[in-house]
Design a protein around this motif. Structure first.
Motif, PDB file in Angstrom:
ATOM      1  N   UNK A 256     -33.326 -31.536  33.837  1.00 17.22           N
ATOM      2  CA  UNK A 256     -34.510 -31.015  33.156  1.00 17.22           C
ATOM      3  C   UNK A 256     -34.243 -29.636  32.574  1.00 17.22           C
ATOM      4  N   UNK A 257     -35.190 -29.156  31.800  1.00 16.08           N
ATOM      5  CA  UNK A 257     -35.083 -27.810  31.230  1.00 16.08           C
ATOM      6  C   UNK A 257     -36.448 -27.346  30.782  1.00 16.08           C
ATOM      7  N   UNK A 258     -36.464 -26.253  30.042  1.00 12.06           N
ATOM      8  CA  UNK A 258     -37.749 -25.704  29.583  1.00 12.06           C
ATOM      9  C   UNK A 258     -38.502 -26.720  28.730  1.00 12.06           C
ATOM     10  N   UNK A 259     -39.802 -26.830  28.958  1.00 11.59           N
ATOM     11  CA  UNK A 259     -40.608 -27.737  28.132  1.00 11.59           C
ATOM     12  C   UNK A 259     -40.779 -27.193  26.727  1.00 11.59           C
ATOM     13  N   UNK A 260     -40.412 -25.933  26.513  1.00  9.92           N
ATOM     14  CA  UNK A 260     -40.510 -25.346  25.174  1.00  9.92           C
ATOM     15  C   UNK A 260     -39.301 -25.673  24.319  1.00  9.92           C
ATOM     16  N   UNK A 261     -38.258 -26.201  24.948  1.00  8.16           N
ATOM     17  CA  UNK A 261     -36.999 -26.397  24.244  1.00  8.16           C
ATOM     18  C   UNK A 261     -36.848 -27.865  23.869  1.00  8.16           C
ATOM     19  N   UNK A 262     -36.896 -28.183  22.548  1.00  7.70           N
ATOM     20  CA  UNK A 262     -36.803 -29.592  22.132  1.00  7.70           C
ATOM     21  C   UNK A 262     -35.517 -30.256  22.616  1.00  7.70           C
ATOM     22  N   UNK A 265     -36.262 -32.452  25.489  1.00 15.94           N
ATOM     23  CA  UNK A 265     -37.325 -33.462  25.369  1.00 15.94           C
ATOM     24  C   UNK A 265     -36.810 -34.857  25.723  1.00 15.94           C
TER      25      UNK A 265
ATOM     26  N   UNK B 257     -38.291 -27.102  34.446  1.00 11.03           N
ATOM     27  CA  UNK B 257     -37.735 -25.909  33.814  1.00 11.03           C
ATOM     28  C   UNK B 257     -36.236 -25.872  34.038  1.00 11.03           C
ATOM     29  N   UNK B 305     -40.082 -32.838  16.819  1.00 12.87           N
ATOM     30  CA  UNK B 305     -38.645 -32.651  16.815  1.00 12.87           C
ATOM     31  C   UNK B 305     -38.009 -33.202  15.564  1.00 12.87           C
ATOM     32  N   UNK B 322     -35.200 -19.466  23.359  1.00 13.22           N
ATOM     33  CA  UNK B 322     -36.623 -19.202  23.480  1.00 13.22           C
ATOM     34  C   UNK B 322     -36.879 -17.864  24.165  1.00 13.22           C
TER      35      UNK B 322
END
Lengths: 367, 367
Positions: A256-262, A265, B257, B305, B322
């Motif tokens: 997973x990663x930041x939800x702000x980073x496409x 997704x 995150x 996206x 970001x």
């Protein structure tokens, strides 16, 4: 007991369009391979061969076969047919296994337990680091890391595996093995074939074509016990690989990663569809059943975070991100004078918790 | 048909230690409330009351009751007993529902469909922004946002909800309602009670105590249809709330995150245990069944996206993170001259894709 075919016989059969391993197996239960290859048109029609298939079998593309045979003359160049002992059982059991594989490097590697690692060609720095770290640590645990030798995550995964062991990685590519795609991976390809392997179902002479990549992806997942998607947007070729993996009954893991980073997704989408969220190589080793007892991998996250809670200057530290954070920002966010902020940063730097980078400071990663 | 009790009767019963709603209900099926409150010691012993319970019932803490009654005299101060119509059905069905709730503000709000939002007191900027954005957008969809009025994520969730509607949020606290904890949330508490509500099962006069927080957490989840954990480390009180929610049959949602950030470890742990990964308020509305048709929320990620893929200077843009990215880093990572990088950044800024911040540039978030 599987049939035994020669290299030339495999090449002749591989030239027949839409001729599957299942079809070949069915045919060979009724006749010998020699009977099949020398059958006349009437006989082939009786066996339900299409006109295109009959034509390909009776007028084989000799130039292409000669090119393949010449390529196979080189050291380290191999052909693995679908009935050969070196052809991996797990690949033979997928829906449309390749009739043969061209292999450059060590073909015995194909039988090793593999983890596929895939992800975006446009990965960011953190994604590339994760790919490298996961690959290196999992390769140290005995897994072979299989990927597609593309830019971005694929390349980082191969490189990470090579840091662990020179025989820890397999690249499955979408061109003939007489060329390297993308061109800038000449050096990487060279390093992989030293003790690893590069694999393709495409004839020598085949250039990169868009529709080859999905075919390549099914082999990546087909060779592997599980697929790890490190960083992937939406839509993404990595998701196709994950879909193949799910169809083939393989575990799918996603970081997973930041939800702000496409760029995350795709991973988030996969987790929502049932892929397993992983935060460290330990998660994967646990799911795959480990490789012989105690894992020398990093401490579990809980223990590390408890250590983190004991660090000084918590308020400041909470405001230093894992990407560059400027002094200005830290003064603003902590509401402390700049000299106090700098003094605290220096102490945290000595503790190895933050580091100076161009433009400010970054928090250092857990392992 | 539920029994009807007066405020004083509820206060008398609330003073009896370990006297549950279930026990009260059982007692009232055999006798009236007046018989229960006036029963002598022998009778209470026959009804299996413990010496402590008998003592509390026959010698009530009159000072505490008087303090509560005085508090209840104030405008906007209410007591909701477990059999009152305003006592939420979903809370009555948890394992140990509170016998009564003290409420400051609008008690009718307790009956509204609620989403609990919880998370770290030490949340980072992105976590606080996510909490605020999710709360605001979900409140706009008609959900009431319930949280614990703690520092960090809790406060951001209350504030986000208040941005949507003044009656969109409920705070459940671990002290008496005659005080505000933490003290710096005086203003927030003031804003919440205007049209929202602050709720506690603790008597006026009760100070914050460590063992009150888990009790408070079971009410937060008990009032809610689902719990969203925005940012939480390991170990974390938010995970206790999530555990209560799971026990109570509520959905648990978690925002993922970076795996490098210990502040997300709790969320990742929850997702691995079965919580639903959410990347936007839309995910939650879909799970909760929406609130009347078309959602005016942000476009789904896929569409956004695909737009992103059409943007110019892809290579440069991939390297802008970001969080602040310095020009130096961008020159290094793109291997382009600084004036080319600056020209491209200016164009991307005009397109609204990046923004200038102290120390460099940031990529702007999707919505």
């Amino acid at each position: 007991m599987l049939p035994s075919l020669s290299v030339v016989q495999y090449l002749l059969l591989a030239g027949v369009p839409r001729f599957s391993v299942q079809r070949l197996q069915a045919a060979l239960s009724h006749c010998s391979i020699d009977q099949l290859l020398s059958a006349d048109e009437t006989q082939l029609q009786a066996w339900q061969f299409s006109p295109q298939q009959i034509s390909a079998l009776r007028q084989p593309n000799q130039a292409r076969i000669n090119l393949a045979l010449a390529w196979l003359e080189q050291s380290d160049c191999h052909l693995i047919g679908c009935f050969d002992a070196l052809y991996p059982e797990c690949l033979r059991n997928i829906q449309r296994p390749p009739l043969l594989l061209f292999v450059r490097g060590n073909p015995a590697l194909l039988a090793k337990p593999q983890l596929a690692m895939v992800g975006s060609r446009h990965a960011g720095l953190s994604g590339l680091n994760h790919a490298k770290d996961f690959a290196q640590q999992l390769a140290q645990q005995g897994l072979t890391i299989t990927s597609g030798m593309a830019l971005g995550i694929d390349a980082a995964a191969h490189k990470g595996a090579l840091l662990a062991r020179p025989d820890a990685t397999i690249a499955v590519v979408a061109t003939g093995l007489d060329r390297v795609y993308p061109k800038r991976h000449q050096q990487l390809a060279h390093e992989i074939v030293q003790q690893g392997a590069i694999v393709s179902e495409f004839w020598p002479g085949t250039a990169a074509k868009a529709n080859h990549f999905p075919r390549r992806n099914r082999i990546i997942s087909g060779l592997s016990q599980a697929v790890l998607v490190v960083q992937a947007g939406l839509p993404s070729g990595s998701l196709l690989t994950a879909n193949y993996a799910a169809e083939q009954g393989r575990d799918v893991f996603a970081v997973p990663g930041s939800i702000d980073d496409p760029l995350h997704a795709g991973c988030h989408h996969l987790i929502q569809q049932g892929a397993k969220l992983v935060t460290s190589p330990v998660d994967i080793m646990e799911e795959l059943g480990g490789f012989g007892g105690q894992s020398p991998l990093a401490l579990p996250a809980v223990e590390q975070n408890m250590q983190e809670q004991d660090l000084p200057y918590r308020q400041l530290l909470d405001n230093v991100s894992y990407e560059t954070t400027s002094i200005d920002e830290l003064v603003l966010s902590t509401q402390q004078p700049v000299d106090a902020v700098l003094a605290q940063l220096t102490e945290l730097e000595i503790l190895g918790v933050v580091a100076v980078v161009p433009g400010g400071y970054v928090k250092l990663r857990r392992n």
